[in-house]
Design an enzyme around this catalytic site. Sequence first.
Site, mmCIF file in Angstrom:
data_model
loop_
_atom_site.group_PDB
_atom_site.id
_atom_site.type_symbol
_atom_site.label_atom_id
_atom_site.label_comp_id
_atom_site.label_asym_id
_atom_site.label_seq_id
_atom_site.Cartn_x
_atom_site.Cartn_y
_atom_site.Cartn_z
ATOM 1 N N HIS A 79 0.836 -1.206 0.000
ATOM 2 C CA HIS A 79 0.000 0.000 0.000
ATOM 3 C C HIS A 79 0.870 1.255 0.000
ATOM 4 O O HIS A 79 1.703 1.436 0.871
ATOM 5 C CB HIS A 79 -0.899 0.033 1.248
ATOM 6 N N TYR A 207 -8.984 5.119 8.020
ATOM 7 C CA TYR A 207 -9.074 5.418 9.457
ATOM 8 C C TYR A 207 -10.132 6.502 9.600
ATOM 9 O O TYR A 207 -9.927 7.630 9.134
ATOM 10 C CB TYR A 207 -7.736 5.938 9.987
ATOM 11 N N PRO A 299 -3.472 0.087 19.127
ATOM 12 C CA PRO A 299 -3.224 -0.366 17.755
ATOM 13 C C PRO A 299 -3.438 0.680 16.658
ATOM 14 O O PRO A 299 -3.196 0.398 15.484
ATOM 15 C CB PRO A 299 -4.205 -1.526 17.581
ATOM 16 N N LYS A 303 1.492 -0.420 15.101
ATOM 17 C CA LYS A 303 2.909 -0.486 15.445
ATOM 18 C C LYS A 303 3.337 -1.691 16.286
ATOM 19 O O LYS A 303 4.534 -1.954 16.409
ATOM 20 C CB LYS A 303 3.319 0.783 16.212
ATOM 21 N N TYR A 391 4.203 6.389 10.166
ATOM 22 C CA TYR A 391 3.393 5.224 9.777
ATOM 23 C C TYR A 391 4.212 4.239 8.958
ATOM 24 O O TYR A 391 4.175 3.030 9.182
ATOM 25 C CB TYR A 391 2.154 5.694 8.986
HETATM 26 P P1 FAD Z 1 2.923 -12.050 21.178
HETATM 27 O O1 FAD Z 1 2.511 -12.066 19.769
HETATM 28 O O2 FAD Z 1 1.886 -11.822 22.230
HETATM 29 O O3 FAD Z 1 3.656 -13.434 21.450
HETATM 30 C C1 FAD Z 1 3.947 -13.899 22.743
HETATM 31 C C2 FAD Z 1 3.927 -15.421 22.729
HETATM 32 O O4 FAD Z 1 4.296 -15.899 24.008
HETATM 33 C C3 FAD Z 1 2.546 -15.978 22.433
HETATM 34 O O5 FAD Z 1 2.622 -16.937 21.408
HETATM 35 C C4 FAD Z 1 2.109 -16.577 23.764
HETATM 36 O O6 FAD Z 1 1.275 -17.703 23.582
HETATM 37 C C5 FAD Z 1 3.449 -16.969 24.362
HETATM 38 N N1 FAD Z 1 3.442 -17.061 25.823
HETATM 39 C C6 FAD Z 1 2.735 -16.345 26.717
HETATM 40 N N2 FAD Z 1 3.012 -16.754 27.963
HETATM 41 C C7 FAD Z 1 3.919 -17.736 27.863
HETATM 42 C C8 FAD Z 1 4.618 -18.555 28.787
HETATM 43 N N3 FAD Z 1 4.388 -18.433 30.102
HETATM 44 N N4 FAD Z 1 5.493 -19.452 28.326
HETATM 45 C C9 FAD Z 1 5.730 -19.586 26.996
HETATM 46 N N5 FAD Z 1 5.097 -18.836 26.052
HETATM 47 C C10 FAD Z 1 4.206 -17.940 26.490
HETATM 48 N N6 FAD Z 1 -1.239 -4.802 16.835
HETATM 49 C C11 FAD Z 1 -1.545 -4.093 15.774
HETATM 50 O O7 FAD Z 1 -0.669 -3.362 15.284
HETATM 51 N N7 FAD Z 1 -2.799 -4.178 15.221
HETATM 52 C C12 FAD Z 1 -3.763 -5.005 15.733
HETATM 53 O O8 FAD Z 1 -4.864 -5.076 15.224
HETATM 54 C C13 FAD Z 1 -3.476 -5.752 16.862
HETATM 55 N N8 FAD Z 1 -4.400 -6.580 17.418
HETATM 56 C C14 FAD Z 1 -4.070 -7.288 18.531
HETATM 57 C C15 FAD Z 1 -5.020 -8.123 19.146
HETATM 58 C C16 FAD Z 1 -4.718 -8.816 20.311
HETATM 59 C C17 FAD Z 1 -5.766 -9.713 20.965
HETATM 60 C C18 FAD Z 1 -3.428 -8.686 20.878
HETATM 61 C C19 FAD Z 1 -3.070 -9.450 22.160
HETATM 62 C C20 FAD Z 1 -2.482 -7.885 20.253
HETATM 63 C C21 FAD Z 1 -2.797 -7.170 19.089
HETATM 64 N N9 FAD Z 1 -1.855 -6.335 18.453
HETATM 65 C C22 FAD Z 1 -2.160 -5.629 17.381
HETATM 66 C C23 FAD Z 1 -0.496 -6.195 18.910
HETATM 67 C C24 FAD Z 1 0.453 -7.121 18.153
HETATM 68 O O9 FAD Z 1 -0.223 -8.250 17.719
HETATM 69 C C25 FAD Z 1 1.585 -7.427 19.113
HETATM 70 O O10 FAD Z 1 2.279 -6.219 19.347
HETATM 71 C C26 FAD Z 1 2.527 -8.517 18.641
HETATM 72 O O11 FAD Z 1 1.868 -9.749 18.654
HETATM 73 C C27 FAD Z 1 3.753 -8.554 19.548
HETATM 74 O O12 FAD Z 1 4.503 -9.704 19.298
HETATM 75 P P2 FAD Z 1 5.225 -10.458 20.474
HETATM 76 O O13 FAD Z 1 5.931 -11.602 19.826
HETATM 77 O O14 FAD Z 1 5.980 -9.502 21.294
HETATM 78 O O15 FAD Z 1 4.067 -10.982 21.445
HETATM 79 C C1 DHB Z 2 -4.772 -3.412 11.078
HETATM 80 C C2 DHB Z 2 -4.607 -3.236 12.416
HETATM 81 C C3 DHB Z 2 -4.274 -1.996 12.913
HETATM 82 O O1 DHB Z 2 -4.097 -1.810 14.225
HETATM 83 C C4 DHB Z 2 -4.092 -0.927 12.055
HETATM 84 O O2 DHB Z 2 -3.774 0.291 12.560
HETATM 85 C C5 DHB Z 2 -4.237 -1.111 10.702
HETATM 86 C C6 DHB Z 2 -4.590 -2.365 10.207
HETATM 87 C C7 DHB Z 2 -5.130 -4.752 10.554
HETATM 88 O O3 DHB Z 2 -5.319 -5.658 11.385
HETATM 89 O O4 DHB Z 2 -5.273 -4.915 9.346
#
Ligand code: FAD
Ligand code: DHB
Length: 402
Positions: A79, A207, A299, A303, A391
């Site tokens: 995009h 948005y 979100p 980021k 962004y």
């Molecule tokens: P995570 O993806 O949370 O990975 C952590 C991992 O550790 C998971 O697989 C979990 O199962 C595992 N874990 C937890 N506890 C333990 C343990 N005790 N032992 C071993 N493993 C464990 N960001 C956006 O930009 N847009 C969005 O729309 C958006 N939607 C989201 C929706 C939800 C429900 C959540 C929770 C987050 C969302 N985010 C979104 C944020 C984004 O997805 C996260 O910033 C991203 O996943 C971060 O990656 P990470 O690997 O740090 O953590």
């Molecule tokens: C999506 C999620 C976001 O938080 C955002 O700012 C833009 C797109 C997505 O899940 O596609």
Amino acid sequence: MTQQPHRERVQVGIVGAGPAGLLLSHLLALAGIESIVVETKSRAHLEQRIRAGVLEHETATVLRETGLGARMDGEGLAHDGLFLQFAGAAHRIDLKALTGRNVMVYGQHEVVKDLIAARLEDGEVIRFDCADVAVRDIDTDHPAIHYSRDGAMHEITCDFIAGCDGFHGICRASIPPEALTLYERVYPFGWLGVLARIPPASQELIYAAHDDGFALLSMRSPQISRLYLQCPPDADAADWPDERIWEALDARLARSDGFRLTPGPILQKSVTAMRSFVCEPMRFGRLLLAGDAAHIVPPTGAKGMNLAVGDVRVMARALERYFARGDEEAIAAYGPACLRRIWRVQRFSWWMTQMLHRFEDDSPFDRRRQLAELDYVVNSRAAATTLAENYAGLPMDWGDGP
Ligand code: FAD
Ligand code: DHB
């Protein structure tokens, strides 16, 4: 008699197989450093967990440069711009023209699928379905991860542990509270996220700020739309039958040029609470935190996953220096380098959130100021460039530059 654990040794033990833990393991493997990833959930669960969708330019580049770009470039959607919508009209922010960079719309679970496939080529380096995960001796030079699986106890001794286990994980919680400073803001709303089988009604993300609350139109493929609605923080997805969702989306995304959404089957819905959170420092002894384990952004700026990717790039480089020449300074510089970027991204995510959402206690003055801010952003090249630059992604900060 207590059962003896099954013991292993590895250079880096990683807790959590989200984007942070998996990419760290991948980058370390490319540098010849061995790691094991311990995860509580199943592979199928991780590969279906719908979360973020927008990859910064640099995030997509890293995946490409480390051999993970094939499916992303085939199935992802590049995009060059996005729309800010308010007062019934959409205004395009041309990311490409303003910054020379674009973003890639490619679901987080697809990135996770690609990473899992790549890591499993090296053998059983990801341990799925683990229970009772704990980290021990993190303030010594032989920290260990303990877990149980299929009734057996396991212990992995390491040089370093990477805490990549998300906001609710055990790693940050294993650090003595007095060693940490936590910064937090909880927002008085959440997002209801919806996956729908309808072709995206717009080629680029919208948005939308509306008196009823924020709405976001995103996508996953030419057949699948991803939509979000601002909702109360404690909303229950069960209280949002499909008709109510389509009605709310239709109202908040309606425009005076006649733009409308066509409802279709809703495949999944869930509510996410919204907070800004930072934990400092990101290291305690031989435990290094990364991604959501150390920080959360609302979100609105897309980021969360990009920050996690930035953290582990810096961490992989620091660990590479440590294992090559015992460089403790690189380890010490890891957190401060990441935090500089994290705080700038916190600022941007907060700014987008306050500009686009409806706050219950907004006064008429606040509402007019919000509209003036949107009006300024879409009509000033300087302001639009500020949004676009953040962004598409701020440059990496490795902590070793001026
Ligand atoms: P995570 O993806 O949370 O990975 C952590 C991992 O550790 C998971 O697989 C979990 O199962 C595992 N874990 C937890 N506890 C333990 C343990 N005790 N032992 C071993 N493993 C464990 N960001 C956006 O930009 N847009 C969005 O729309 C958006 N939607 C989201 C929706 C939800 C429900 C959540 C929770 C987050 C969302 N985010 C979104 C944020 C984004 O997805 C996260 O910033 C991203 O996943 C971060 O990656 P990470 O690997 O740090 O953590
Ligand atoms: C999506 C999620 C976001 O938080 C955002 O700012 C833009 C797109 C997505 O899940 O596609």
